[in-house]
Design an enzyme around this catalytic site. Structure first.
Site: not given
Length: 430
Positions: A144, A239, A267
């Protein structure tokens, strides 16, 4: 535990918020019931509006690494906020943050700050297309990369088949530029390159996947990806929105010893605030506006509050040389205990872990190495596990296909308390 106030709050939220939430994973659809509404946090615990408290293994979906409401982060943010929250102009903090990121990832020369992991990934893909002059990208099933159109694609039949949209609102034309391969299957990658290498701008991958459950890439798989992309002048994009600064000070790329052409971060670098970043060699990054033809912009990108929070976190991690060893030891303690309990009650499980990230799959396979195997997990069993653990006071991600996280504030007493909760829960599952 009673969740009456949270249940009422969710009913009200559904009247004014689409689906009652601002991100679908929060809605508890995969596990049943109403989501818990949190009002405060401290260390390894979160506290809801019904006055319940939980040992937290979501950690704001991996963003919280030092611990909730970390004193240094809060203090530094307060000082910065007193000077202003956003200017829409350059600040020294943006440069300081960029220098810290580059220090931790030696292959980086320049970065661009954005507001989220999703923004980082779709900006990196646009940059890859603009830089290479090619159109197609290759991604992996189960990885994702945020909700950009190019990433919400489901596989068609055959490894090199052009894909179909996996979300309403994604056009077939967009889908046709995204190719799919099975995670950890280099044979599929080779077949796709054989057919499309002239038009492949980028291969994007989570080197350690966290959104089909925790599934690390096999080292030889990543090594082969690096070689085939370099040979075909295709950019390799990591990613590391989840794994950057969480698995090591140089993320998964540092652990695997592989340098991608572009890396996406988020994050942890926000310290609890909305931050993302992407970066690479100067030759690639210079293709971005205002120096190059690839446009990307954001009013709040690099805002001083988020920059100060992120700088504080990164400095703390650089100073605490033992931080990642501590996370490794705590992760091993908890997951070995969970695995031992599952074996004690003869429950078929697979437990994947890397550092402070882990997933307990209720799965009868010998291992789970890709999304196809992950989807064979017993989601009903997981839902039972989740709800029982929640009522006992341990908050796990509300989906079988999301990684769980530790932070540095988790104590061994809290980890053992969670193991006690797990013993009670797993015994009921026999």
């Amino acid at each position: 535990m009673s969740f009456k106030k949270s249940s009422s709050a969710f009913k009200l939220a559904k009247q004014v918020l689409a689906g009652g939430v601002n991100s679908p994973a929060r809605a508890f659809k995969a596990v049943g019931g109403s989501p818990v509404f949190i009002q405060k946090s401290q260390g390894a615990k979160i506290y809801d509006i019904d006055d319940n408290h939980f040992i937290d293994y979501v950690c704001s979906w991996g963003a919280i690494l030092l611990g909730h409401s970390h004193e240094k982060v809060i203090d530094e943010v307060k000082k910065t906020l007193s000077l202003g929250s956003s200017f829409g102009t350059p600040t020294l903090l943006e440069t300081e943050m960029a220098k810290l990121v580059i220090k931790c990832f030696p292959f980086l020369e320049k970065v661009r700050m954005v507001n989220s992991g999703t923004e980082a990934t779709f900006s990196a893909i646009r940059l890859a297309r603009g830089y290479t002059g090619k159109n197609k990208i290759l991604k992996f099933k189960g990885c994702y990369h945020g909700h950009g159109d190019s990433f919400l694609i489901a596989a068609g039949s055959g490894a090199a088949t052009l894909s179909q949209p996996d979300s309403a609102g994604v056009t077939n034309n967009v889908a046709q530029d995204t190719l799919l391969a099975e995670f950890n299957d280099f044979n599929e990658v080779e077949r796709i390159f054989a057919e499309h290498k002239q038009d492949l701008a980028a291969v994007i991958i989570e080197p350690v996947a966290g959104n089909m459950g925790l599934i690390p890439a096999e080292p030889v798989f990543l090594k082969n990806l690096r070689e085939i992309t370099r040979e075909n002048k295709t950019l390799l994009v990591f990613d590391e929105v989840m794994t950057g600064f969480r698995l090591s000070i140089s993320g998964a790329s540092g652990i695997y010893g592989i340098e991608p052409d572009l890396i996406c971060l988020g994050k942890v670098i926000g310290g609890g605030f909305p931050v993302g970043a992407f970066g690479g060699k100067g030759a690639i990054m210079n293709a971005l506006a205002p120096d190059g033809p690839v446009y990307q912009a954001g009013t709040l990108s690099g805002n001083p509050i988020a920059m100060r929070a992120g700088i504080t976190v990164l400095r703390e991690l650089l100073e605490r040389k033992e931080a990642y060893l501590e996370l490794e030891e705590k992760g091993a303690h908890l997951t070995k205990g969970l695995l031992s309990l599952a074996k004690q009650f003869s429950l078929p499980v697979v437990l994947n872990r890397m550092g402070s990230m882990f997933t307990l799959f209720f799965n009868s396979n010998a291992e789970v190495t890709n999304f196809k195997l992950a989807k064979e997990s017993d989601t009903k069993r997981f839902a039972f596990f989740f709800n029982q653990m929640l009522h006992l006071g341990s908050y796990f991600p509300p989906s079988q296909f999301e990684a769980a996280f530790l932070n540095l504030s988790h104590s061994y007493e809290e980890l053992d308390e969670t193991l006690n909760h797990a013993e009670t829960t797993l015994q009921k599952m026999v």
